[in-house]
Structures are given as structure tokens and as C-alpha cells.
Design an enzyme around this catalytic site. Structure first.
Site, short mmCIF file in Angstrom:
data_model
loop_
_atom_site.label_atom_id
_atom_site.label_comp_id
_atom_site.label_asym_id
_atom_site.label_seq_id
_atom_site.Cartn_x
_atom_site.Cartn_y
_atom_site.Cartn_z
N CYS A 82 36.01 39.00 36.02
CA CYS A 82 35.30 37.73 36.14
C CYS A 82 34.81 37.51 37.57
O CYS A 82 33.85 38.16 37.98
CB CYS A 82 36.17 36.59 35.61
SG CYS A 82 35.20 35.15 35.15
N HIS A 176 39.02 38.26 31.00
CA HIS A 176 40.33 38.28 31.68
C HIS A 176 41.42 38.92 30.81
O HIS A 176 42.20 38.18 30.20
CB HIS A 176 40.78 36.85 31.95
CG HIS A 176 39.96 36.09 32.93
ND1 HIS A 176 40.19 36.09 34.28
CD2 HIS A 176 38.91 35.26 32.74
CE1 HIS A 176 39.33 35.31 34.88
NE2 HIS A 176 38.54 34.79 33.97
N GLU A 178 44.11 40.01 31.77
CA GLU A 178 45.40 39.64 32.37
C GLU A 178 45.97 38.37 31.77
O GLU A 178 47.12 38.02 32.02
CB GLU A 178 45.27 39.52 33.90
CG GLU A 178 44.54 38.28 34.42
CD GLU A 178 43.01 38.40 34.38
OE1 GLU A 178 42.48 39.32 33.73
OE2 GLU A 178 42.35 37.55 35.01
#
Ligand code: GLN
Length: 197
Positions: A82, A176, A178
């Protein structure tokens, strides 16, 4: 490289902790990186999500801009999510006037292309080179890749927009991984790091 690779997470701003956790579950040794001395000690780097204009400002303030550019130029594996993708673009659209990027991928990235915060969404993303079905893409004020040069490889698209790209040792996603608990994209990056060693 038999030992686990040491992968830094650029810790100027953004979702650093989530990347440290995801990298650890993908069998890397992960540590935050704020200073040039810390950057010198890692095999590879993740640039987290957050706010690229702030990250750019802090990179200048902390004397990290040139050391980062140098490592990327020298071939250090790097993965940006991002805001991190924005940092890795050779050129950006809708950036702040004085906004700096590191470059690394011959692509033009448009900031906030998928809309503002309230237009955040999740979507299943088919990711070239990752087995086991689509990955969950979390898009938060996400950029997309408006165009890519011949040396960059498109790894994923969403509704006709490029959202994952690789050029040599540099990987970037609009979304994302994560934040999902699915560490396959981080494992893909750790494999890139091992292969480049
Ligand atoms: N829109 C942000 C930027 O320009 C990126 C958002 C994110 O990283 N989730 O940096």
C-alpha cells in the site's frame, strides 16, 4: 542461505508490528529499521502500509532516503504494501508536491485510486506464483498501478487494475496481507530473499 534471512520492517510510520508478526510466521528473523545503521544489518526490507506522504517526510528527516535508495538500487529484496507500494514506484500520481519515492519498479502508481477510507474493502485476489487459492486482499485507501514498464511483471489484478507487481527483487502490493493472518505473500517474499542470497 540456510539460516533464516534477517528482514527489516521500515519503522518510520505505519503498520510495522503486523509485518513483524507476519514475517516471523513466514520463518524470517524480523526487526524494525529506523536508522541507516539498522538498514545496513538486514538482508531485505518490508515497507509497511500507512501514509506515504508522512513516510516520505520522515525518511528525509531521519536521513534514510538516500541509504534506502542505495540499497534498493544495489538489489536488496524489498516488499512494499500500500503506502509501501507507493514508495517503490518510479513515478506517482496524486502525490503531494514534495513527496519523494525510493523507486525500484518501473511503474506509475496512483495514490488513493480505490477511494478514501470509507471506501475500504476486501476481495479475493488470484496471485501468480502463490498456490492454495486466492489471497484475501485488504484495501485501505489503496493505490493501484496505472501502468507498468516492460521489466515489471504483473502478479495480480482486481477489476482490471494492477494490484501486485514484481520487478527483480522488488515486490509491491496495493493491499495488506499483513492484516489477514494468511502469511503466503510474506512466505513468497521470504523465498525471494532466500533465492537472491
Ligand atoms: N493512501 C495512503 C498513502 O497515500 C496509503 C494507505 C495505506 O497504506 N493503507 O500513503
Amino acid at each position: 542461505m540456510n539460516n533464516p534471512p534477517v528482514i527489516g520492517v521500515l519503522a518510520l510510520q505505519g503498520d510495522v508490528r503486523e509485518h513483524l508478526i507476519a514475517l516471523a510466521s513466514a520463518d524470517a528473523v524480523a526487526r524494525p529499521v529506523r536508522r541507516p545503521e539498522e538498514l545496513a544489518e538486514v538482508d531485505a526490507l518490508v515497507i509497511p502500509g500507512g501514509e506515504s506522504t508522512t513516510m516520505s517526510k520522515l525518511a528525509v528527516l531521519f536521513g534514510m532516503l538516500e541509504p534506502l535508495r542505495e540499497r534498493v538500487r544495489a538489489g536488496m529484496p524489498v516488499y512494499g504494501t500500500c503506502a509501501g507500494m507507493i514508495m517503490l514506484a518510479d513515478k506517482i500520481l496524486d502525490g503531494r508536491e514534495d513527496q519523494e519515492t525510493l523507486g525500484g519498479v518501473d511503474m506509475i502508481v496512483r495514490r488513493n485510486a480505490f477511494g478514501r477510507q470509507n471506501e475500504s474493502f476486501e476481495a479475493k485476489i488470484d496471485f501468480a506464483g502463490i498456490d492454495g487459492g486466492p489471497v484475501e486482499g485488504v484495501f485501505i485507501r489503496a493505490p493501484w498501478v496505472e501502468s507498468v514498464g516492460a521489466s515489471a511483471e504483473v502478479l495480480a489484478e482486481y477489476e482490471g487494475h494492477v494490484v501486485a507487481v514484481r520487478q527483480g527483487n522488488v515486490l509491491a502490493t496495493s493491499f495488506h496481507p499483513e492484516l489477514t493472518g494468511d502469511e503466503r505473500v510474506h512466505a513468497y517474499f521470504v523465498d525471494m530473499v532466500r533465492a537472491s542470497a
